[in-house]
Design a protein around this motif. Sequence first.
Motif, mmCIF file in Angstrom:
data_model
loop_
_atom_site.group_PDB
_atom_site.id
_atom_site.type_symbol
_atom_site.label_atom_id
_atom_site.label_comp_id
_atom_site.label_asym_id
_atom_site.label_seq_id
_atom_site.Cartn_x
_atom_site.Cartn_y
_atom_site.Cartn_z
ATOM 1 N N LYS A 585 0.850 -1.124 -0.077
ATOM 2 C CA LYS A 585 0.016 -0.016 0.160
ATOM 3 C C LYS A 585 0.710 1.281 -0.036
ATOM 4 N N ASP A 586 1.718 1.184 0.809
ATOM 5 C CA ASP A 586 2.770 2.225 0.922
ATOM 6 C C ASP A 586 3.566 2.550 -0.211
ATOM 7 N N ARG A 589 1.301 4.028 -2.942
ATOM 8 C CA ARG A 589 0.999 5.731 -2.524
ATOM 9 C C ARG A 589 2.108 6.412 -2.989
ATOM 10 N N SER A 593 2.811 9.287 -5.933
ATOM 11 C CA SER A 593 3.396 10.769 -5.783
ATOM 12 C C SER A 593 4.512 10.994 -6.756
ATOM 13 N N ARG A 601 -1.185 11.851 -4.075
ATOM 14 C CA ARG A 601 -0.843 10.463 -3.238
ATOM 15 C C ARG A 601 -2.127 10.055 -2.674
ATOM 16 N N PRO A 602 -2.712 8.971 -2.903
ATOM 17 C CA PRO A 602 -3.993 8.256 -2.248
ATOM 18 C C PRO A 602 -3.980 8.556 -0.486
ATOM 19 N N VAL A 605 -5.411 2.993 0.319
ATOM 20 C CA VAL A 605 -5.563 1.840 -0.882
ATOM 21 C C VAL A 605 -6.123 0.886 -0.083
#
Length: 654
Positions: A585-586, A589, A593, A601-602, A605
């Motif tokens: 997830k990170d 994101r 970005s 950036r979400p 997620v």
Amino acid sequence: MDMIKEEKAIRVLLKERRSFPPLASFAENALISGAKARARLQVAGRRDPEKFWAVAASAISWFKPWRKILSWKAPHAKWFVGGKLNLAHNCLDRHLDGATRNKAAIIWEGETGEVRTLTYLQLHREVSRFANALKTLGVKRGDRVAIYLPLVPEAAIAMLACARIGAVHSVVFAGFSAEALRERVNDAGAKVIVTADGGWRKGGVVRLKDAVDEALKVGAPTVKSVVVLKRTNTDISFMEKRDHWWHRIVSNVTTDCPAAALDSEHPLFILYTSGSTGKPKGVLHSTGGYLVQTAWTTKNVFDLREKDVYWCTADVGWVTGHSYVVYGPLACGATIFMYEGAPMYPRPDRFWEMIERHQISIFYTAPTAIRAFMRVGDEHPRKWNLTSLRLLGTVGEPINPEAWSWYKTVIGDDRCPIVDTWWQTETGAILISALPGATATKPGSATLPLPGIDADVVDKKGNPVPLGSGGYLVIRRPWPSMLRTIWGDDARFREQYWSQIPGVYFTGDGARRDKDGYFWILGRIDDVLNVSGHRLSTMEIESALVAHPTVAEAAVVGRPDELQGQAISAFVTLKGSTPPTLELKDVLREHVSRVIGAIARPADVRFTDALPKTRSGKIMRRLLREIASGGAVRGDVTTLEDFSILAKLQQSEE
């Protein structure tokens, strides 16, 4: 309607820079070959659009010539004024004098494996017979007929039969609920409903006649008769005098049914757009202009040839099925392929196996389907010989560059041009697209307006925005296949399409043009997010996510946020056996970005095995917005392909 501001937040989609010239091997023999040929057509369409469309109209058959090409009293257009013709005649009768009479018009395959072929002569007979059957039920010129059928040849037969006698058809997608059916039938004032006992879908039966009975039980006072096709041999209730078996009513009539000479502006069909809220809009299309433009675009956008076997995967319940499954291809004398079932049932390689077996040469499908095929892996199409394909197309929504590249390489073997088409239910026909032998393509761009189409990207006041900036996609001049009004609600027609930006047709889509004048569709204005005052395209963020090697498909929505106004929520399906982890997830994101900027950036997620889609393949972003916002899912969800997806998404952790 908020203005899309000229700001850095609307960037070049994925900073895409690639451009692919027309393949020399394709362009050499293309109907429109080379950039100069397209430029000549563009100039002709710009200098004298009426003359351009008059030349296009000369390629179809008229019972009586028009006396005036265009009568324009904004926002109402009349094309080929005074001309008389018949759409079914153009799709059938005019092909019967030569060898085309014995050419396959429709090759159909059912989900359960049966195959039927109808030649032009056979299709003409079936259409004439059903047209006569409608007459026995009291259907007259101008009466409305609702069609609620699975994707079987009889759906096309029913449409053409209506066109033959001047009845106005309203096709209701067979995935709609009884309530949605009733609402559309009542709004149109339909006299007859044409349906089936059921249709096959993923091995199960969709009980269509039951839905009709439920709709009529609640109330549909204009309906006098129901015609029922026996498709699944499902037990159904049958009301004597009201209900009629298709096979019985056609057995009592002849195949002698002359095509009615209809005014060019005679209503052809009403098609209801599927809105998440509010009363559905009955988009009304007329006969002459619609036929001229669908025939021209079918021939030239798809470079259609005598020996092609053409497959558009859309259902006839949508405008793509009207224009590019039935009317456009048959008007051109093409062989069309129709398939009843789900794309990957019962095997993920079903489409590719059928392409090899039926020797499909033109394949036109939706980006959502392409991304689903990507997800299950390259090994499935590579089992099959796809060398019969010579042209690929996309329709329905903007295509991510990653999906475009996969389509080009894995399905097209880097030898098939791709036409990424933009148009709408309201436009009736394709307005922006490459011409495959004449236009350089860019992954993710619909390229250029077709000749005779005056499109632009503007601000709210109607002023063109600088190249590279985002704005509203508009059409400045009338075109032949444009909607004539909203059925029974001309005030809504004026307000929704012609009052948002003065003097032009407002499409409801955001777009931008690059330095080469190419159009990049950013999606519906409703899908533009406002994050801390920055306008961001959901399409752009989705494209960034799909570009990551672990991601098969993504959908991005906004949810309320006290600090930023809106926060970005991303729903992601992963490729193959990639595990869904917090670390990934990170990674995703940060990937967004890097590609777009930190503002995109979400905020969160969510991994999901599948996204909620309609049976036509469209992602139901309305449902995702409700889930992301933590609210209950409301509204009609009967068009969902898989209801279990909703429950899983609502249980998932952010």
